[in-house]
Write a protein that holds these residues in place. Structure first.
Motif, PDB file in Angstrom:
ATOM      1  N   PRO A 133      60.381  31.907  20.970  1.00  0.00           N
ATOM      2  CA  PRO A 133      60.169  30.480  20.667  1.00  0.00           C
ATOM      3  C   PRO A 133      58.676  30.153  20.633  1.00  0.00           C
ATOM      4  O   PRO A 133      57.915  30.592  21.502  1.00  0.00           O
ATOM      5  N   SER A 134      58.303  29.395  19.611  1.00  0.00           N
ATOM      6  CA  SER A 134      56.884  29.111  19.376  1.00  0.00           C
ATOM      7  C   SER A 134      56.694  27.597  19.301  1.00  0.00           C
ATOM      8  O   SER A 134      57.616  26.878  18.924  1.00  0.00           O
ATOM      9  N   TYR A 135      55.502  27.117  19.632  1.00  0.00           N
ATOM     10  CA  TYR A 135      55.285  25.666  19.613  1.00  0.00           C
ATOM     11  C   TYR A 135      53.806  25.320  19.554  1.00  0.00           C
ATOM     12  O   TYR A 135      52.954  26.102  19.969  1.00  0.00           O
ATOM     13  N   ARG A 136      53.563  24.124  18.996  1.00  0.00           N
ATOM     14  CA  ARG A 136      52.199  23.582  19.043  1.00  0.00           C
ATOM     15  C   ARG A 136      52.064  22.862  20.373  1.00  0.00           C
ATOM     16  O   ARG A 136      52.872  21.999  20.700  1.00  0.00           O
ATOM     17  N   TRP A 137      51.034  23.228  21.123  1.00  0.00           N
ATOM     18  CA  TRP A 137      50.884  22.612  22.438  1.00  0.00           C
ATOM     19  C   TRP A 137      49.940  21.417  22.395  1.00  0.00           C
ATOM     20  O   TRP A 137      50.182  20.387  23.013  1.00  0.00           O
ATOM     21  N   ARG A 138      48.835  21.536  21.668  1.00  0.00           N
ATOM     22  CA  ARG A 138      47.844  20.456  21.570  1.00  0.00           C
ATOM     23  C   ARG A 138      47.387  20.366  20.124  1.00  0.00           C
ATOM     24  O   ARG A 138      47.235  21.382  19.454  1.00  0.00           O
ATOM     25  N   THR A 139      47.150  19.143  19.667  1.00  0.00           N
ATOM     26  CA  THR A 139      46.624  19.003  18.301  1.00  0.00           C
ATOM     27  C   THR A 139      45.298  18.239  18.325  1.00  0.00           C
ATOM     28  O   THR A 139      45.055  17.447  19.237  1.00  0.00           O
ATOM     29  N   GLY A 140      44.448  18.512  17.357  1.00  0.00           N
ATOM     30  CA  GLY A 140      43.169  17.803  17.249  1.00  0.00           C
ATOM     31  C   GLY A 140      42.246  18.037  18.438  1.00  0.00           C
ATOM     32  O   GLY A 140      41.588  17.109  18.902  1.00  0.00           O
ATOM     33  N   VAL A 141      42.196  19.261  18.932  1.00  0.00           N
ATOM     34  CA  VAL A 141      41.349  19.576  20.091  1.00  0.00           C
ATOM     35  C   VAL A 141      39.925  19.847  19.581  1.00  0.00           C
ATOM     36  O   VAL A 141      39.689  20.817  18.850  1.00  0.00           O
ATOM     37  N   ALA A 142      38.997  18.956  19.961  1.00  0.00           N
ATOM     38  CA  ALA A 142      37.605  19.086  19.493  1.00  0.00           C
ATOM     39  C   ALA A 142      36.791  19.853  20.525  1.00  0.00           C
ATOM     40  O   ALA A 142      36.849  19.554  21.716  1.00  0.00           O
ATOM     41  N   ILE A 143      36.060  20.858  20.061  1.00  0.00           N
ATOM     42  CA  ILE A 143      35.180  21.596  20.977  1.00  0.00           C
ATOM     43  C   ILE A 143      33.793  21.704  20.350  1.00  0.00           C
ATOM     44  O   ILE A 143      33.637  21.600  19.130  1.00  0.00           O
ATOM     45  N   ASP A 144      32.824  21.907  21.223  1.00  0.00           N
ATOM     46  CA  ASP A 144      31.458  22.063  20.741  1.00  0.00           C
ATOM     47  C   ASP A 144      31.152  23.565  20.696  1.00  0.00           C
ATOM     48  O   ASP A 144      31.237  24.243  21.723  1.00  0.00           O
ATOM     49  N   VAL A 145      30.840  24.076  19.524  1.00  0.00           N
ATOM     50  CA  VAL A 145      30.613  25.521  19.387  1.00  0.00           C
ATOM     51  C   VAL A 145      29.128  25.765  19.119  1.00  0.00           C
ATOM     52  O   VAL A 145      28.617  25.382  18.059  1.00  0.00           O
ATOM     53  N   PRO A 146      28.416  26.362  20.100  1.00  0.00           N
ATOM     54  CA  PRO A 146      26.984  26.595  19.914  1.00  0.00           C
ATOM     55  C   PRO A 146      26.685  27.266  18.572  1.00  0.00           C
ATOM     56  O   PRO A 146      27.330  28.259  18.208  1.00  0.00           O
ATOM     57  N   GLY A 147      25.748  26.689  17.837  1.00  0.00           N
ATOM     58  CA  GLY A 147      25.354  27.242  16.537  1.00  0.00           C
ATOM     59  C   GLY A 147      26.232  26.760  15.388  1.00  0.00           C
ATOM     60  O   GLY A 147      25.923  27.000  14.222  1.00  0.00           O
ATOM     61  N   HIS A 148      27.360  26.108  15.711  1.00  0.00           N
ATOM     62  CA  HIS A 148      28.288  25.670  14.655  1.00  0.00           C
ATOM     63  C   HIS A 148      28.677  24.198  14.778  1.00  0.00           C
ATOM     64  O   HIS A 148      29.307  23.656  13.880  1.00  0.00           O
ATOM     65  N   GLY A 149      28.342  23.563  15.899  1.00  0.00           N
ATOM     66  CA  GLY A 149      28.645  22.135  16.065  1.00  0.00           C
ATOM     67  C   GLY A 149      30.089  21.889  16.468  1.00  0.00           C
ATOM     68  O   GLY A 149      30.746  22.743  17.048  1.00  0.00           O
ATOM     69  N   LYS A 150      30.571  20.672  16.078  1.00  0.00           N
ATOM     70  CA  LYS A 150      31.917  20.277  16.511  1.00  0.00           C
ATOM     71  C   LYS A 150      32.978  20.947  15.633  1.00  0.00           C
ATOM     72  O   LYS A 150      32.881  20.934  14.408  1.00  0.00           O
ATOM     73  N   VAL A 151      33.950  21.517  16.288  1.00  0.00           N
ATOM     74  CA  VAL A 151      35.068  22.163  15.576  1.00  0.00           C
ATOM     75  C   VAL A 151      36.353  21.546  16.120  1.00  0.00           C
ATOM     76  O   VAL A 151      36.477  21.300  17.326  1.00  0.00           O
ATOM     77  N   VAL A 152      37.303  21.264  15.214  1.00  0.00           N
ATOM     78  CA  VAL A 152      38.575  20.668  15.642  1.00  0.00           C
ATOM     79  C   VAL A 152      39.708  21.617  15.261  1.00  0.00           C
ATOM     80  O   VAL A 152      39.738  22.161  14.152  1.00  0.00           O
ATOM     81  N   GLY A 153      40.632  21.808  16.188  1.00  0.00           N
ATOM     82  CA  GLY A 153      41.763  22.688  15.898  1.00  0.00           C
ATOM     83  C   GLY A 153      42.963  22.377  16.777  1.00  0.00           C
ATOM     84  O   GLY A 153      42.913  21.511  17.641  1.00  0.00           O
ATOM     85  N   ASP A 154      44.039  23.102  16.534  1.00  0.00           N
ATOM     86  CA  ASP A 154      45.265  22.979  17.332  1.00  0.00           C
ATOM     87  C   ASP A 154      45.383  24.189  18.253  1.00  0.00           C
ATOM     88  O   ASP A 154      44.908  25.284  17.917  1.00  0.00           O
TER      89      ASP A 154
END
Ligand code: PYC
Length: 335
Positions: A133-154
């Motif tokens: 069984p598979s599932y999306r746990w969190r959506t629209g999680v924004a993180i700060d990635v050094p050298g790449h800026g803000k990245v948003v993902g699930d």
């Protein structure tokens, strides 16, 4: 000491199945065997690190399952550690067992450290895997990635923990694999440093970037998947396709039974569908094709300074070897 393996590839991603030799498996069940292999670790290092292996190689050790409805338990490992699940590897195991004449076409259950999966061997190396069984746990999680800026993902579970990024970062195409490697590796490290984990506290050790398929590739999407150990998946990644399908189901973009064609970075395709389980979870079914590529008997010569792999702690590994009696899969699979 000698270890026999059968190599295969699934959509370009290699699998090396141990068919004889290796540590004596004194326990049964995929979870317990994973712990045992992890403690000793010399077989993973010997078979996966150079000079016998390479960064993309994934190993599989078969064992006696706890669940008697399964034909075998299976533990997957790569250039750095032990995986939870691995669907390209499962497809490789199926064609390997068929090559050995141990299974025929049809559905066979396998026990993994994260649950029982069902694999249907069809003709021509085609395998459909009914995943955990598979599932999306969190959506629209924004993180700060050094050298790449803000990245948003699930964040989603598909048998491993994934962080899934849509249409961000370098364009998804094979020529950009080095930039994609730098980007996804930076994302993985940022997730860990910033304390992001899966629901069960598990490490998010796979990062997936999606874009439209490049010209000539017939699919709904193309991905680049970074695995633990900093090697990218040459296939579309079966657990990654499962995590993607869980996200698409959660956002209502793909209906139950509808086919999602996920291309990987080489342009090879896995087809996925799902069955809704009613609690926000889905059971993905992923189909791909695997081919046996070789049979090999590796020799671990006591005089060879690299018998446990380049980069392995050879002193530690040899001590471990002495504690571990080598035997032909003592607690072996039923197949
Ligand atoms: O196909 O699930 C997969 C996989 C995981 C890591 C490499 N391949």
């Amino acid at each position: 000491m000698r270890i026999k393996v059968i190599d295969s590839h699934t959509a370009g991603e290699p699998t090396r199945v141990v068919v004889e030799g290796g540590p004596k498996l004194t326990v049964k069940g995929a979870r317990a065997v994973r712990e045992l292999l992890q403690k000793e670790d010399w077989m993973r290092r010997s078979l996966i690190l150079e000079p016998r292996g390479h960064e993309a190689m994934v190993g599989a050790c078969l064992c006696e399952p706890e669940d008697e409805s399964c034909v075998a338990g299976v533990v997957f490992f790569n250039n750095t550690s032990y995986l939870n699940g691995c669907l390209h590897g499962t497809m490789g195991v199926m064609v390997t067992l068929a090559h050995l004449g141990k299974i025929g076409e049809g559905v066979h259950k396998l026990e993994t450290p994260v649950g029982v999966i069902e694999a249907e061997l069809k003709g021509n190396g085609q395998v459909t895997v009914g995943n955990v069984p598979s599932y999306r746990w969190r959506t629209g999680v924004a993180i700060d990635v050094p050298g790449h800026g803000k990245v948003v993902g699930d964040i989603a579970w598909g048998g491993n923990w994934f962080y899934l990024i849509d249409n961000l970062g370098p364009t998804v195409c094979l020529d950009n694999r080095e930039e994609l490697t730098d980007f996804t590796w930076a994302v993985m490290q940022a997730l860990e440093k910033q304390g992001y984990r899966g629901e069960d506290g598990g490490l998010i050790d796979h990062v997936e970037v999606f874009g439209p398929p490049v010209a000539g590739v017939e699919a709904d999407s193309q991905n680049f998947v970074m695995c633990p150990g900093k090697a990218y998946d040459r296939s579309p990644c079966g657990t990654g396709t499962s995590a993607k399908i869980a996200c698409l189901a959660a956002s209502g973009k793909v209906a139950e039974g509808e086919v999602w064609r996920q291309a990987g970075i080489l342009g090879t395709v896995f087809e996925g569908t799902y069955r809704a389980l009613g609690d926000g979870r889905v059971r993905p079914e992923v189909t791909g094709q695997a081919h046996v590529t070789g049979l090999c008997e590796w020799i671990l010569d006591e005089e060879d300074p690299f018998r446990f792999g380049i980069g392995a702690n050879a002193a530690g590994a040899s001590e471990e070897k002495e504690r571990s009696e080598v035997e032909t899969l003592a607690a072996g699979p039923k197949v």
